[in-house]
Motif scaffolding. Structure first.
Motif, PDB file in Angstrom:
ATOM      1  N   ILE A  79       0.824  -1.212   0.000  1.00 47.36           N
ATOM      2  CA  ILE A  79       0.000   0.000   0.000  1.00 47.36           C
ATOM      3  C   ILE A  79       0.858   1.262   0.000  1.00 47.36           C
ATOM      4  CG2 ILE A  79      -0.247   0.348   2.486  1.00 47.36           C
ATOM      5  CD1 ILE A  79      -3.295   0.729   1.902  1.00 47.36           C
ATOM      6  N   SER A  80       2.166   1.094   0.183  1.00 41.50           N
ATOM      7  CA  SER A  80       3.079   2.238   0.090  1.00 41.50           C
ATOM      8  C   SER A  80       3.056   2.863  -1.294  1.00 41.50           C
ATOM      9  CB  SER A  80       4.512   1.804   0.437  1.00 41.50           C
ATOM     10  OG  SER A  80       4.947   0.777  -0.434  1.00 41.50           O
ATOM     11  N   THR A  81       2.621   2.102  -2.316  1.00 43.54           N
ATOM     12  CA  THR A  81       2.514   2.676  -3.657  1.00 43.54           C
ATOM     13  C   THR A  81       1.513   3.833  -3.685  1.00 43.54           C
ATOM     14  OG1 THR A  81       0.850   1.014  -4.257  1.00 43.54           O
ATOM     15  CG2 THR A  81       3.130   0.526  -4.808  1.00 43.54           C
ATOM     16  N   VAL A  82       0.549   3.801  -2.759  1.00 42.87           N
ATOM     17  CA  VAL A  82      -0.405   4.913  -2.616  1.00 42.87           C
ATOM     18  C   VAL A  82       0.109   5.911  -1.585  1.00 42.87           C
ATOM     19  CG1 VAL A  82      -2.727   5.552  -1.873  1.00 42.87           C
ATOM     20  CG2 VAL A  82      -2.393   3.538  -3.308  1.00 42.87           C
ATOM     21  N   PHE A  83       0.583   5.395  -0.448  1.00 37.88           N
ATOM     22  CA  PHE A  83       1.028   6.266   0.648  1.00 37.88           C
ATOM     23  C   PHE A  83       2.137   7.218   0.203  1.00 37.88           C
ATOM     24  CE2 PHE A  83      -0.311   3.498   4.537  1.00 37.88           C
ATOM     25  CZ  PHE A  83      -1.612   3.572   4.099  1.00 37.88           C
ATOM     26  N   ASP A  84       3.108   6.694  -0.563  1.00 37.99           N
ATOM     27  CA  ASP A  84       4.245   7.521  -0.971  1.00 37.99           C
ATOM     28  C   ASP A  84       3.803   8.684  -1.851  1.00 37.99           C
ATOM     29  OD1 ASP A  84       5.903   5.859   0.438  1.00 37.99           O
ATOM     30  OD2 ASP A  84       6.624   4.743  -1.310  1.00 37.99           O
ATOM     31  N   PHE A 143       3.705  14.664   8.005  1.00 38.19           N
ATOM     32  CA  PHE A 143       2.955  13.517   7.483  1.00 38.19           C
ATOM     33  C   PHE A 143       3.640  12.233   7.937  1.00 38.19           C
ATOM     34  CE2 PHE A 143       1.855  10.611   3.838  1.00 38.19           C
ATOM     35  CZ  PHE A 143       0.518  10.490   4.156  1.00 38.19           C
ATOM     36  N   GLU A 144       2.914  11.427   8.717  1.00 38.12           N
ATOM     37  CA  GLU A 144       3.456  10.173   9.247  1.00 38.12           C
ATOM     38  C   GLU A 144       2.804   8.984   8.559  1.00 38.12           C
ATOM     39  OE1 GLU A 144       4.178  11.767  13.847  1.00 38.12           O
ATOM     40  OE2 GLU A 144       2.540  10.390  13.377  1.00 38.12           O
ATOM     41  N   VAL A 145       3.617   7.997   8.208  1.00 42.43           N
ATOM     42  CA  VAL A 145       3.117   6.805   7.520  1.00 42.43           C
ATOM     43  C   VAL A 145       3.544   5.571   8.298  1.00 42.43           C
ATOM     44  CG1 VAL A 145       3.270   5.402   5.438  1.00 42.43           C
ATOM     45  CG2 VAL A 145       3.114   7.874   5.250  1.00 42.43           C
ATOM     46  N   GLU A 146       2.617   4.626   8.418  1.00 38.34           N
ATOM     47  CA  GLU A 146       2.896   3.382   9.144  1.00 38.34           C
ATOM     48  C   GLU A 146       2.214   2.225   8.403  1.00 38.34           C
ATOM     49  OE1 GLU A 146       2.112   1.498  13.611  1.00 38.34           O
ATOM     50  OE2 GLU A 146       1.562   3.568  13.148  1.00 38.34           O
ATOM     51  N   GLY A 147       2.923   1.111   8.304  1.00 38.87           N
ATOM     52  CA  GLY A 147       2.338  -0.076   7.672  1.00 38.87           C
ATOM     53  C   GLY A 147       2.313  -0.021   6.165  1.00 38.87           C
ATOM     54  N   GLY A 148       3.266   0.691   5.555  1.00 36.49           N
ATOM     55  CA  GLY A 148       3.293   0.795   4.100  1.00 36.49           C
ATOM     56  C   GLY A 148       3.567  -0.519   3.398  1.00 36.49           C
ATOM     57  N   ASP A 149       4.119  -1.496   4.123  1.00 38.46           N
ATOM     58  CA  ASP A 149       4.403  -2.795   3.505  1.00 38.46           C
ATOM     59  C   ASP A 149       3.184  -3.723   3.506  1.00 38.46           C
ATOM     60  OD1 ASP A 149       4.372  -3.045   6.233  1.00 38.46           O
ATOM     61  OD2 ASP A 149       6.130  -4.355   6.357  1.00 38.46           O
ATOM     62  N   THR A 150       2.070  -3.276   4.062  1.00 39.69           N
ATOM     63  CA  THR A 150       0.826  -4.066   4.027  1.00 39.69           C
ATOM     64  C   THR A 150       0.382  -4.227   2.573  1.00 39.69           C
ATOM     65  OG1 THR A 150       0.183  -3.131   6.159  1.00 39.69           O
ATOM     66  CG2 THR A 150      -1.540  -4.209   4.872  1.00 39.69           C
ATOM     67  N   GLY A 201      -6.700   4.850  -3.847  1.00 41.17           N
ATOM     68  CA  GLY A 201      -5.883   6.042  -4.030  1.00 41.17           C
ATOM     69  C   GLY A 201      -6.694   7.319  -4.033  1.00 41.17           C
ATOM     70  N   ASP A 202      -7.751   7.363  -4.848  1.00 41.66           N
ATOM     71  CA  ASP A 202      -8.580   8.570  -4.925  1.00 41.66           C
ATOM     72  C   ASP A 202      -9.315   8.833  -3.619  1.00 41.66           C
ATOM     73  OD1 ASP A 202      -7.807   9.174  -7.479  1.00 41.66           O
ATOM     74  OD2 ASP A 202      -9.509   8.193  -8.442  1.00 41.66           O
ATOM     75  N   ILE A 215      -0.154  17.340  12.612  1.00 42.44           N
ATOM     76  CA  ILE A 215       0.244  15.966  12.267  1.00 42.44           C
ATOM     77  C   ILE A 215      -0.906  15.269  11.556  1.00 42.44           C
ATOM     78  CG2 ILE A 215       0.908  13.702  13.168  1.00 42.44           C
ATOM     79  CD1 ILE A 215       2.230  15.118  15.507  1.00 42.44           C
ATOM     80  N   ILE A 216      -0.590  14.673  10.414  1.00 43.63           N
ATOM     81  CA  ILE A 216      -1.525  13.777   9.712  1.00 43.63           C
ATOM     82  C   ILE A 216      -0.883  12.400   9.708  1.00 43.63           C
ATOM     83  CG2 ILE A 216      -2.637  13.217   7.525  1.00 43.63           C
ATOM     84  CD1 ILE A 216      -2.802  16.169   6.915  1.00 43.63           C
ATOM     85  N   HIS A 217      -1.603  11.431  10.249  1.00 45.04           N
ATOM     86  CA  HIS A 217      -1.056  10.071  10.403  1.00 45.04           C
ATOM     87  C   HIS A 217      -1.859   9.104   9.541  1.00 45.04           C
ATOM     88  CE1 HIS A 217       1.165   6.909  12.548  1.00 45.04           C
ATOM     89  NE2 HIS A 217       0.041   6.217  12.505  1.00 45.04           N
ATOM     90  N   LEU A 218      -1.166   8.359   8.698  1.00 39.11           N
ATOM     91  CA  LEU A 218      -1.800   7.385   7.809  1.00 39.11           C
ATOM     92  C   LEU A 218      -1.190   6.020   8.086  1.00 39.11           C
ATOM     93  CD1 LEU A 218      -3.759   6.948   5.427  1.00 39.11           C
ATOM     94  CD2 LEU A 218      -1.877   7.492   3.878  1.00 39.11           C
ATOM     95  N   ALA A 219      -2.038   5.040   8.430  1.00 36.47           N
ATOM     96  CA  ALA A 219      -1.532   3.714   8.814  1.00 36.47           C
ATOM     97  C   ALA A 219      -2.402   2.625   8.217  1.00 36.47           C
ATOM     98  CB  ALA A 219      -1.499   3.584  10.340  1.00 36.47           C
TER      99      ALA A 219
END
Length: 723
Positions: A265-270, A289-296, A307-308, A338-342
């Motif tokens: 899902i990092s393909t969207v998060f990034d 901007f914080e990202v967690e679990g991008g390898d899910t 994505g949209d 802070i915006i956190h996306l997990a």
């Protein structure tokens, strides 16, 4: 041998697109994390690679853009220049420009002859008084487009997914095992042929010989039947063992095949990272901007639609959620929001959490906007629960924004988000907010759309499939433990009151026959913040099934989201859990109508504090049916905020919850001069004497154990305390 230029260009498009993604990711890492020689060297090498490959393929304009990026990065590496917001803007524009040019190469569109404007910007960074020849913008072909459009155009020509070599090797190896397994099937077919010959011979003995001849051939017949029985036993054992092996191989094949189409899902998060960065600059806000679990990993088809959705919500978080630095400082916050996306795996699906620590959503603003847009009358708006008011955000055209901008405020997007998540992806979206502290969106989606894990149940002599990720648990409950709440059935699950309905009644099955049940088989369903207990006749099994869309003629049946085919070729309807919840809400019967009671007009207000949305709504309905005005709070902190602004006639609170439990809240209220004499009612499942004693010590006026809870008990207590 002549070069295949088309093949070389296709490979360039694929590799250069990856290089652009890496460039953007590492440039943003430099901007947020500060100077790193290792990352800077990597960025420089990537720009150099793009330049060299483009030059070999005579893609001069791409080579020139990459060349100027490389030159400026060289200055940074040598310490002759330093990063600034302006220089980072220019480098990122360079990446966007290369992406657009790559999209033109993929589409076979001729590249512009004049160099793009970003060349001038990059050259200015290199030398203030040197303007390169040909760096004027080409008026006939501008490539200064929004960053999101750049991505869409760049991706439009790539309908493929890359597969890691080891995954392909695993699949090929498994295919070999499946082919080898076919040999065993051939041997079993031969064994079955031999048994058929023995069977035919035995039948011939029985039909063609009788009397003395039959007695003479009795031994031959017995030997033939005995041989056939032994062969059948061997075949039975072989088939049983092979069924186990085949199941293992098929399961393995299924998992590995699905993984081929899986992407992190990092393909969207990034990509969202860049969007947040650019929007923060546009709105003059400071955002981390914080990202967690991008390898899910998720199915590519799901990621494409997510994505949209995430982009809409992130834009709202930046524009509506995070405050300007000066406003955050006045509110006692850090100037940097802070915006956190997990993303996390959760019960057969993936939960995506998007949260911000911004201003939150004002319930009063929601009411005002709904009334202004004539979606609700003031009377109807005041009767809605907080959960129902928050659901207004997902209506088409609904927005609380006071101004429409190019970022948000048009009232489009959130309705598309819900429609995409619930209808297209068969998931749900849930919203939580706290005024002044932030907003959180929870999205639950399946891992793949190719197969769905289903719970198969029956009701009214029909078979239905329920998405397993919506099933919290299956409960067998004596009918005597069902409680009655304002004329509707409910059950108590770990201190929470959950509405209870017959599945056949919700669906309006024509075969449904009212009948008494001594024991109830209940499926506890969840959708967002809502929970619902559904009574079924039987739970048959669990299975991974292919779900097919409804025919166009019956797509209006919202309660059914699709269909599948059972083991005996029966058509099984797949239930839409979110639609079931909405149906229950629409079918609510007011207490005054259901009980035949005319509620007395009251002007007394009560605050109900409970972390269960269902419990809050049920208690609110009970009290409002008898004329009380009710406000809700999901935890102690919100309750303290509301009691600080308003004096209620009574407070009803549970005990077990995060953020100020019921005892702490009661103690806090008793220390407030305004609330020293205001009745506080504690409702909890704690029935030990020491808990009741503690309730008395902190100053509660009543202590109701949920095990003995019923609406009459609650109403009688409230009437005794406040009339």
């Amino acid at each position: 041998m002549a070069l295949n230029i088309k093949l070389l260009l296709a490979r360039f498009v694929e590799e250069a697109s990856k290089h652009c993604d890496n460039l953007e990711k590492e440039l943003l890492a430099l901007e947020t994390g500060g100077f790193s020689k290792e990352i800077l060297d990597s960025v420089f090498r990537t720009a150099h690679t793009i330049k060299g490959t483009a030059r070999m393929l005579k893609l001069t304009i791409i080579s020139e853009v990459a060349h100027r990026m490389e030159d400026f990065l060289e200055l940074l590496r040598n310490g002759q220049n330093s990063f600034s917001k302006e220089s980072m803007d220019s480098l990122l524009k360079g990446v966007d420009t290369i992406r657009l040019l790559i999209a033109d190469v993929a589409a076979g569109t001729p590249l512009p002859e004049s160099l793009p404007p970003v060349c001038f910007e990059l050259e200015q960074l290199l030398s203030k008084d040197k303007v390169p020849e040909g760096c004027q913008a080409n008026p006939s072909k501008s490539i200064q487009e929004p960053e999101l459009e750049v991505r869409k155009r760049a991706a439009a020509h790539h309908d493929f997914v890359q597969i890691r070599a080891e995954r392909l090797d695993e699949l090929i190896q498994l295919m070999g095992e499946m082919v080898s397994f076919q040999y065993r099937k051939k041997q079993q077919t031969k064994m079955m042929h031999d048994i058929m010959l023995l069977s035919a011979s035995s039948l011939e003995f029985v039909s063609c010989h009788n009397g003395a001849q039959a007695a003479h051939r009795h031994k031959e017949l017995a030997d033939s039947l005995n041989a056939m029985h032994n062969q059948l036993r061997k075949l039975q054992d072989s088939l049983r063992n092979d069924a186990v092996i085949e199941n293992l191989l098929t399961t393995d094949l299924q998992e590995r095949s699905l993984k081929i189409r899986m992407l992190p899902i990092s393909t969207v998060f990034d990509k969202i990272n860049r969007v947040v960065r650019d929007l923060a600059r546009t709105t003059h806000k400071e955002i981390e901007f914080e990202v967690e679990g991008g390898d899910t990993e998720l199915d590519r088809k799901i990621i494409e639609q997510l994505g949209d959705c995430l982009l809409h919500m992130v834009r709202n978080a930046v524009d509506h959620g995070i405050e300007l630095p000066q406003n955050r400082i006045r509110a006692g916050k850090s100037p940097r929001g802070i915006i956190h996306l997990a993303a996390t795996y959760d019960a057969g699906g993936v939960t995506i959490t998007l949260s911000d620590d911004g201003a939150g959503i004002s319930i009063d603003d929601l009411k005002a906007a709904a009334i202004k847009k004539q979606l609700l009358t003031e009377e109807a708006a005041n009767k809605l629960t907080e959960t129902e008011l928050l659901d207004l955000i997902f209506l088409p055209g609904f927005s609380t924004s006071s101004i429409i901008t190019d970022i948000s405020g048009r009232g489009v997007g959130m309705n598309v988000v819900r429609q995409t998540i619930t209808e297209n992806l068969k998931g749900f979206v849930r919203l939580q907010t706290r005024t002044g502290q932030g907003t959180t969106f929870l999205l639950k989606v399946p891992i793949t759309l190719a197969l769905s894990h289903m719970l198969i149940v029956t009701a009214a002599n029909q078979t239905f499939a329920v998405p397993a990720y919506s099933v919290e648990e299956v409960i067998m409950l004596p009918a005597s433990q069902v409680i009655d709440i304002i004329g509707k059935r409910a059950l108590r699950v770990r201190e929470q009151i959950v509405p209870l309905e017959e599945l056949e009644s919700i669906l309006g099955c024509p075969q449904a026959i009212p009948h008494e049940r001594k024991e109830l088989l209940i499926i506890l369903l969840t959708s967002g913040a809502q929970r619902l207990g559904v009574i079924v006749d039987a739970v048959i099994s669990e299975a991974d099934m292919v779900i097919k869309s409804l025919p166009s003629a019956i797509q209006h049946c919202a309660l059914i989201s699709g269909f599948t085919v059972g083991s005996n070729d029966e058509i099984i309807s797949v239930l839409g859990v979110s639609a079931l919840m909405r149906q229950i809400n629409e079918n609510k019967i007011t207490a005054s109508k259901g009980l035949g009671i005319e509620p007395q007009k009251q002007h007394k207000t009560i605050l109900v504090v409970d972390d269960s949305a269902n419990t809050r709504d049920i208690v609110k309905n009970i009290l409002e049916s008898y004329g009380y005005q009710v406000d809700l709070a999901e935890d102690g902190i919100v309750a303290i905020e509301k009691t600080g602004k308003k004096i209620y006639d009574a407070v009803i609170t549970d005990v077990e919850r995060p953020n100020y439990d019921g005892f702490s809240l009661t103690l806090h209220l008793r220390q407030d001069e305004r609330y020293r004499q205001i009745p506080v009612i504690i409702v909890t499942s704690r029935e030990k004497m020491e808990d009741k004693r503690r309730g008395i010590e902190v100053g509660a006026n009543a202590y109701i154990v949920k095990g003995a809870f019923d609406q009459n008990n609650l109403l009688e207590t409230v009437r005794n305390l406040i009339g």
